[in-house]
Design a protein around this motif. Structure first.
Motif, PDB file in Angstrom:
ATOM      1  N   VAL A  55     -48.758 -54.783  -9.571  1.00 16.26           N
ATOM      2  CA  VAL A  55     -49.307 -53.876 -10.572  1.00 16.26           C
ATOM      3  C   VAL A  55     -50.825 -54.030 -10.612  1.00 16.26           C
ATOM      4  CG1 VAL A  55     -49.350 -53.263 -13.020  1.00 16.26           C
ATOM      5  CG2 VAL A  55     -47.194 -53.904 -11.931  1.00 16.26           C
ATOM      6  N   LYS A  56     -51.520 -52.903 -10.454  1.00 12.50           N
ATOM      7  CA  LYS A  56     -52.979 -52.897 -10.450  1.00 12.50           C
ATOM      8  C   LYS A  56     -53.559 -52.282 -11.713  1.00 12.50           C
ATOM      9  CE  LYS A  56     -53.441 -54.576  -6.320  1.00 12.50           C
ATOM     10  NZ  LYS A  56     -54.069 -55.859  -6.087  1.00 12.50           N
ATOM     11  N   ALA A  57     -52.836 -51.316 -12.302  1.00 14.23           N
ATOM     12  CA  ALA A  57     -53.325 -50.600 -13.479  1.00 14.23           C
ATOM     13  C   ALA A  57     -52.134 -49.960 -14.178  1.00 14.23           C
ATOM     14  CB  ALA A  57     -54.333 -49.542 -13.057  1.00 14.23           C
ATOM     15  N   ILE A  58     -52.413 -49.306 -15.305  1.00 19.05           N
ATOM     16  CA  ILE A  58     -51.384 -48.544 -15.998  1.00 19.05           C
ATOM     17  C   ILE A  58     -51.926 -47.150 -16.297  1.00 19.05           C
ATOM     18  CG2 ILE A  58     -50.300 -50.563 -17.044  1.00 19.05           C
ATOM     19  CD1 ILE A  58     -51.692 -49.767 -19.687  1.00 19.05           C
ATOM     20  N   THR A  59     -51.020 -46.216 -16.516  1.00 18.27           N
ATOM     21  CA  THR A  59     -51.402 -44.886 -16.971  1.00 18.27           C
ATOM     22  C   THR A  59     -50.557 -44.559 -18.186  1.00 18.27           C
ATOM     23  OG1 THR A  59     -51.890 -44.206 -14.692  1.00 18.27           O
ATOM     24  CG2 THR A  59     -51.691 -42.465 -16.335  1.00 18.27           C
ATOM     25  N   ALA A  60     -51.230 -44.181 -19.257  1.00 15.99           N
ATOM     26  CA  ALA A  60     -50.543 -43.750 -20.480  1.00 15.99           C
ATOM     27  C   ALA A  60     -50.568 -42.229 -20.505  1.00 15.99           C
ATOM     28  CB  ALA A  60     -51.235 -44.320 -21.707  1.00 15.99           C
ATOM     29  N   TYR A  61     -49.389 -41.632 -20.686  1.00  7.28           N
ATOM     30  CA  TYR A  61     -49.257 -40.178 -20.718  1.00  7.28           C
ATOM     31  C   TYR A  61     -48.986 -39.728 -22.141  1.00  7.28           C
ATOM     32  CZ  TYR A  61     -48.761 -40.627 -15.669  1.00  7.28           C
ATOM     33  OH  TYR A  61     -48.978 -40.901 -14.343  1.00  7.28           O
ATOM     34  N   TYR A  62     -49.601 -38.613 -22.516  1.00  7.63           N
ATOM     35  CA  TYR A  62     -49.451 -38.044 -23.853  1.00  7.63           C
ATOM     36  C   TYR A  62     -49.134 -36.560 -23.745  1.00  7.63           C
ATOM     37  CZ  TYR A  62     -51.821 -42.348 -25.170  1.00  7.63           C
ATOM     38  OH  TYR A  62     -52.154 -43.663 -25.327  1.00  7.63           O
ATOM     39  N   GLY A  63     -48.554 -36.019 -24.808  1.00  7.53           N
ATOM     40  CA  GLY A  63     -48.241 -34.594 -24.852  1.00  7.53           C
ATOM     41  C   GLY A  63     -47.104 -34.245 -23.919  1.00  7.53           C
ATOM     42  N   SER A  64     -47.190 -33.084 -23.297  1.00 12.47           N
ATOM     43  CA  SER A  64     -46.107 -32.633 -22.417  1.00 12.47           C
ATOM     44  C   SER A  64     -46.053 -33.412 -21.107  1.00 12.47           C
ATOM     45  CB  SER A  64     -46.239 -31.137 -22.127  1.00 12.47           C
ATOM     46  OG  SER A  64     -47.388 -30.882 -21.352  1.00 12.47           O
ATOM     47  N   LEU A  65     -47.045 -34.245 -20.840  1.00 17.07           N
ATOM     48  CA  LEU A  65     -47.011 -35.077 -19.631  1.00 17.07           C
ATOM     49  C   LEU A  65     -45.932 -36.152 -19.730  1.00 17.07           C
ATOM     50  CD1 LEU A  65     -50.824 -35.547 -18.946  1.00 17.07           C
ATOM     51  CD2 LEU A  65     -49.268 -33.870 -17.955  1.00 17.07           C
ATOM     52  N   CYS A  66     -45.401 -36.376 -20.914  1.00 17.12           N
ATOM     53  CA  CYS A  66     -44.315 -37.347 -21.098  1.00 17.12           C
ATOM     54  C   CYS A  66     -42.968 -36.810 -20.632  1.00 17.12           C
ATOM     55  CB  CYS A  66     -44.191 -37.727 -22.579  1.00 17.12           C
ATOM     56  SG  CYS A  66     -45.569 -38.683 -23.188  1.00 17.12           S
ATOM     57  N   GLU A  67     -42.860 -35.528 -20.471  1.00 18.54           N
ATOM     58  CA  GLU A  67     -41.587 -34.936 -20.072  1.00 18.54           C
ATOM     59  C   GLU A  67     -41.267 -35.301 -18.630  1.00 18.54           C
ATOM     60  OE1 GLU A  67     -41.923 -30.801 -20.956  1.00 18.54           O
ATOM     61  OE2 GLU A  67     -42.272 -31.191 -23.072  1.00 18.54           O
ATOM     62  N   PRO A  68     -40.000 -35.559 -18.322  1.00 17.21           N
ATOM     63  CA  PRO A  68     -39.593 -36.047 -17.004  1.00 17.21           C
ATOM     64  C   PRO A  68     -40.034 -35.196 -15.814  1.00 17.21           C
ATOM     65  CG  PRO A  68     -37.764 -36.174 -18.524  1.00 17.21           C
ATOM     66  CD  PRO A  68     -38.866 -35.461 -19.236  1.00 17.21           C
ATOM     67  N   GLN A  69     -40.096 -33.874 -15.939  1.00 19.58           N
ATOM     68  CA  GLN A  69     -40.428 -33.066 -14.774  1.00 19.58           C
ATOM     69  C   GLN A  69     -41.858 -33.296 -14.288  1.00 19.58           C
ATOM     70  OE1 GLN A  69     -39.728 -31.627 -17.745  1.00 19.58           O
ATOM     71  NE2 GLN A  69     -41.113 -29.959 -18.203  1.00 19.58           N
ATOM     72  N   HIS A  70     -42.710 -33.913 -15.095  1.00 15.22           N
ATOM     73  CA  HIS A  70     -44.081 -34.167 -14.686  1.00 15.22           C
ATOM     74  C   HIS A  70     -44.266 -35.524 -14.018  1.00 15.22           C
ATOM     75  CE1 HIS A  70     -45.872 -30.626 -16.432  1.00 15.22           C
ATOM     76  NE2 HIS A  70     -45.132 -30.809 -17.510  1.00 15.22           N
ATOM     77  N   ARG A  71     -43.265 -36.394 -14.099  1.00 14.54           N
ATOM     78  CA  ARG A  71     -43.464 -37.742 -13.589  1.00 14.54           C
ATOM     79  C   ARG A  71     -42.235 -38.298 -12.886  1.00 14.54           C
ATOM     80  NH1 ARG A  71     -40.803 -40.571 -16.877  1.00 14.54           N
ATOM     81  NH2 ARG A  71     -41.543 -42.641 -16.454  1.00 14.54           N
TER      82      ARG A  71
END
Length: 135
Positions: free
Chosen positions: A87-103
């Motif tokens: 693990v080198k870093a983290i990314t926090a997602y907010y809004g509609s980026l939390c929905e499964p189809q985006h990640r």
């Protein structure tokens, strides 16, 4: 209205300096000298769109990232970014980026599937196969 034209904002502020080396990284002290406040940066991005991806050091306080969800029903989803299984870093997602189809990383693997060979079940290459691939 600029927010109507922008789908999401990706934040990747400078981490550097002695603040990055602390056991728990505090997003209120970004840059080499701690002069940038990551909470204020997030609030500025939220004025544009609620769909934000925030790229930060792996030792960032998760509670701090979740506390940025001030709107009712707003979600925060945190993923670990690894390179060579570290693990080198983290990314926090907010809004509609939390929905499964985006990640959905499982559906988009970076491995290339080998084509099935016709005619035999052994899977061994013959001399002609290897020569034709190198021409």
């Amino acid at each position: 209205n600029i927010g109507a034209m922008i789908d999401c904002v990706f934040l990747s502020p400078p981490w550097g300096g002695t603040f990055y080396l602390q056991k728990q990284f505090d997003i209120r002290y970004l840059c080499d000298d701690g002069s940038m406040n990551g909470v204020e940066l997030f609030e500025a991005a939220k004025q544009i769109t609620p769909n934000i991806a925030y790229y930060l050091p792996k030792n960032t306080d998760y509670r701090q990232l979740r506390s940025l969800c001030t709107d009712k029903g707003q979600k925060c989803q945190i993923t670990k970014n690894a390179l060579y299984n570290k693990v080198k870093a983290i990314t926090a997602y907010y809004g509609s980026l939390c929905e499964p189809q985006h990640r959905d990383v499982k559906a988009k693997k970076w491995t290339k599937k080998q084509p099935r060979r016709r005619g035999g079940s052994s899977g061994a290459k013959n001399k002609n196969d290897s020569e034709s691939q190198h021409q």
